[in-house]
Design an enzyme around this catalytic site. Structure first.
Site, PDB file in Angstrom:
ATOM      1  N   LYS A  35      75.870  75.402  64.812  1.00 12.76           N
ATOM      2  CA  LYS A  35      76.333  77.164  64.381  1.00 12.76           C
ATOM      3  C   LYS A  35      74.363  76.745  64.642  1.00 12.76           C
ATOM      4  O   LYS A  35      73.833  77.494  65.062  1.00 12.76           O
ATOM      5  CB  LYS A  35      76.909  77.562  63.416  1.00 12.76           C
ATOM      6  CG  LYS A  35      78.143  77.205  63.920  1.00 12.76           C
ATOM      7  CD  LYS A  35      79.062  77.763  63.267  1.00 12.76           C
ATOM      8  CE  LYS A  35      80.889  77.829  63.608  1.00 12.76           C
ATOM      9  NZ  LYS A  35      81.145  78.161  62.461  1.00 12.76           N
ATOM     10  N   GLN A  88      82.252  79.302  57.046  1.00 22.47           N
ATOM     11  CA  GLN A  88      83.118  78.117  56.734  1.00 22.47           C
ATOM     12  C   GLN A  88      84.168  77.728  56.784  1.00 22.47           C
ATOM     13  O   GLN A  88      84.104  77.483  55.098  1.00 22.47           O
ATOM     14  CB  GLN A  88      81.852  76.927  57.412  1.00 22.47           C
ATOM     15  CG  GLN A  88      82.028  75.457  58.255  1.00 22.47           C
ATOM     16  CD  GLN A  88      82.476  76.390  60.111  1.00 22.47           C
ATOM     17  OE1 GLN A  88      81.572  76.915  60.127  1.00 22.47           O
ATOM     18  NE2 GLN A  88      83.590  75.580  60.511  1.00 22.47           N
ATOM     19  N   ASP A 132      82.816  86.529  63.082  1.00 18.27           N
ATOM     20  CA  ASP A 132      83.703  85.906  63.170  1.00 18.27           C
ATOM     21  C   ASP A 132      84.680  86.201  63.395  1.00 18.27           C
ATOM     22  O   ASP A 132      85.749  85.713  64.453  1.00 18.27           O
ATOM     23  CB  ASP A 132      84.210  84.848  61.623  1.00 18.27           C
ATOM     24  CG  ASP A 132      84.263  83.407  61.806  1.00 18.27           C
ATOM     25  OD1 ASP A 132      84.209  82.681  62.760  1.00 18.27           O
ATOM     26  OD2 ASP A 132      83.612  82.669  60.693  1.00 18.27           O
TER      27      ASP A 132
HETATM   28  N1  GUN Z   1      86.967  76.757  60.926  1.00 18.05           N
HETATM   29  C1  GUN Z   1      87.034  76.041  61.807  1.00 18.05           C
HETATM   30  N2  GUN Z   1      86.563  77.320  63.652  1.00 18.05           N
HETATM   31  C2  GUN Z   1      85.501  78.190  62.370  1.00 18.05           C
HETATM   32  C3  GUN Z   1      85.266  78.441  62.694  1.00 18.05           C
HETATM   33  O1  GUN Z   1      85.708  79.850  63.373  1.00 18.05           O
HETATM   34  N3  GUN Z   1      84.503  79.487  61.973  1.00 18.05           N
HETATM   35  C4  GUN Z   1      84.792  79.365  60.663  1.00 18.05           C
HETATM   36  N4  GUN Z   1      84.120  80.547  59.353  1.00 18.05           N
HETATM   37  N5  GUN Z   1      85.097  78.323  59.811  1.00 18.05           N
HETATM   38  C5  GUN Z   1      85.723  77.721  61.354  1.00 18.05           C
END
Ligand code: GUN
Length: 293
Positions: free
Chosen positions: A52, A96, A119
C-alpha cells in the site's frame, strides 16, 4: 473465454491517478495523504501494508506508516487514531486487520473518522452505501465493480450468485450489484455455508462471485456454459511444482471452470490488484472532498 486482466486494468487506473496527482501538484492543490496503522508484526499484514505504501509512492501520494507493538492497549490505539482524525493533512486512514485479539476490531473501526475511512469499513460508510448515498466503498467490492464496468459486462437483469457473506466482500458486493446503477440492477442471491442446493443455485447464475475463502471450491459442475466468474479467494498452498514451494489458488478450480466461462478472473492477477487500486481511488476522493464535503 476471455481472461479479465486485473493487473492490466489496475496499472491503467494507477496511471490515471498519477496523472491527476501531477495536475493537482501543478496547481498547488492538496496532495492525497494516506496513513496506515500496523499493529504487531504479522507477516502477511507487513506485506500488504508495504504494498500500500509502495502504491502511494507510485502515484505521487504522501503516505505515513504508523507502527505499534502488539502489546498496545485498546485505549492507546484509540488515542492514536484520534490524533490522525484530527490531523488535517491526512486524508485517509486504514488500520490493517487483523489486530491483536485483546483489541476490539469494531471499536477501532468506529473510532476512524468516517470521512477518512478509505477502507469503507465504518458502519456509517456501510450504511450510506446500502441506501445509495455517497460513501467509501470497501476495496474488494469496488475493484470488482470496476472490472465489470471496464470489461463492459452486462449486469442488469442478470442472475448473480455471491458465495460468501463477509462484511468486507459478500455483503457489500451483493448490495452493490442489486442497486439501481450502471453496474447493478442484477438479481442477486447471497449464498453461505448453510445454503442448501448450492450447486443448483450456481448453475442458474449468469455471474458468480466466489468469496468464501475455500481453495478451488467452485467446480465446473457448478458453472453454466457462458457464465462470468469472479474469483475473490486467494490461498497460499504448498506445491512441489514451483521453485519457491508454494502456489496461490483462488476459490475457483480455474483449469476446469475457465473453458465454460465467457469471462473469468485469474488468481493471481484478477481481483487482487484491483483491491489495492481501490484504496488509492478512495484516498484521492477524500483529498478532493468528493464524498464528505
Ligand atoms: N486485512 C485484509 N484485507 C484488508 C483490507 O482491505 N483493509 C484492512 N485495513 N485490513 C485488511
Amino acid at each position: 473465454m476471455q481472461l479479465i486482466d486485473g493487473k492490466l486494468i489496475s496499472e491503467q487506473i494507477k496511471a490515471e491517478i498519477a496523472k491527476e496527482v501531477k495536475l493537482i501538484k501543478e496547481v498547488g492543490g492538496k496532495i492525497p495523504h494516506l496513513a496506515a496503522i500496523l499493529v504487531g508484526n504479522d507477516g502477511a499484514s507487513e506485506t500488504y501494508v508495504a504494498h500500500k505504501v509502495k502504491d502511494c509512492e507510485q502515484v505521487g501520494f504522501t503516505s505515513t506508516l504508523l507502527r505499534f507493538d502488539a502489546s498496545i492497549t485498546e485505549e492507546m490505539l484509540i488515542t492514536e487514531i484520534k490524533k490522525v482524525n484530527a490531523n488535517s493533512d491526512i486524508d485517509g486512514l486504514i488500520v490493517q486487520l487483523p489486530i491483536p485479539k485483546h483489541i476490539s476490531e469494531a471499536k477501532i473501526i468506529e473510532t476512524i473518522d468516517p470521512a477518512k475511512d478509505v477502507d469503507g469499513f465504518h458502519p456509517i460508510n456501510m450504511g450510506r452505501m446500502v441506501i445509495g448515498l455517497p460513501s467509501y466503498i470497501s476495496a474488494t467490492p469496488a475493484g470488482i465493480i470496476e472490472l465489470l464496468r471496464r470489461y463492459k459486462i452486462q449486469t442488469a437483469g442478470k442472475n448473480c450468485v455471491v458465495i460468501g457473506r463477509s462484511n468486507i466482500v459478500g455483503k457489500p458486493i451483493s448490495n452493490l450489484l442489486a442497486q439501481k446503477s450502471d453496474v447493478g440492477d442484477a438479481t442477486v442471491t447471497m449464498c453461505h455455508s448453510r445454503t442448501q442446493n448450492l450447486e443448483e443455485i450456481c448453475l442458474r447464475a449468469d455471474i458468480i462471485i466466489a468469496a468464501l475463502g475455500k481453495p478451488e471450491f467452485v467446480t465446473a459442475a457448478m458453472v453454466k456454459e457462458g457464465a462470468v466468474v469472479i474469483d475473490v479467494g486467494i490461498t497460499r498452498l504448498t506445491s512441489d511444482k514451483t521453485k519457491n514451494g508454494f502456489k496461490l489458488v483462488g476459490d475457483v478450480k480455474f483449469n476446469e471452470v475457465a473453458p465454460k466461462c465467457s469471462f473469468i478472473t485469474p488468481v493471481p492477477g484478477g481481483v487482487g490488484p484491483m483491491t489495492r487500486v481501490s484504496l488509492l481511488q478512495n484516498t484521492l476522493l477524500s483529498a478532493k472532498k468528493a464524498i464528505y464535503c
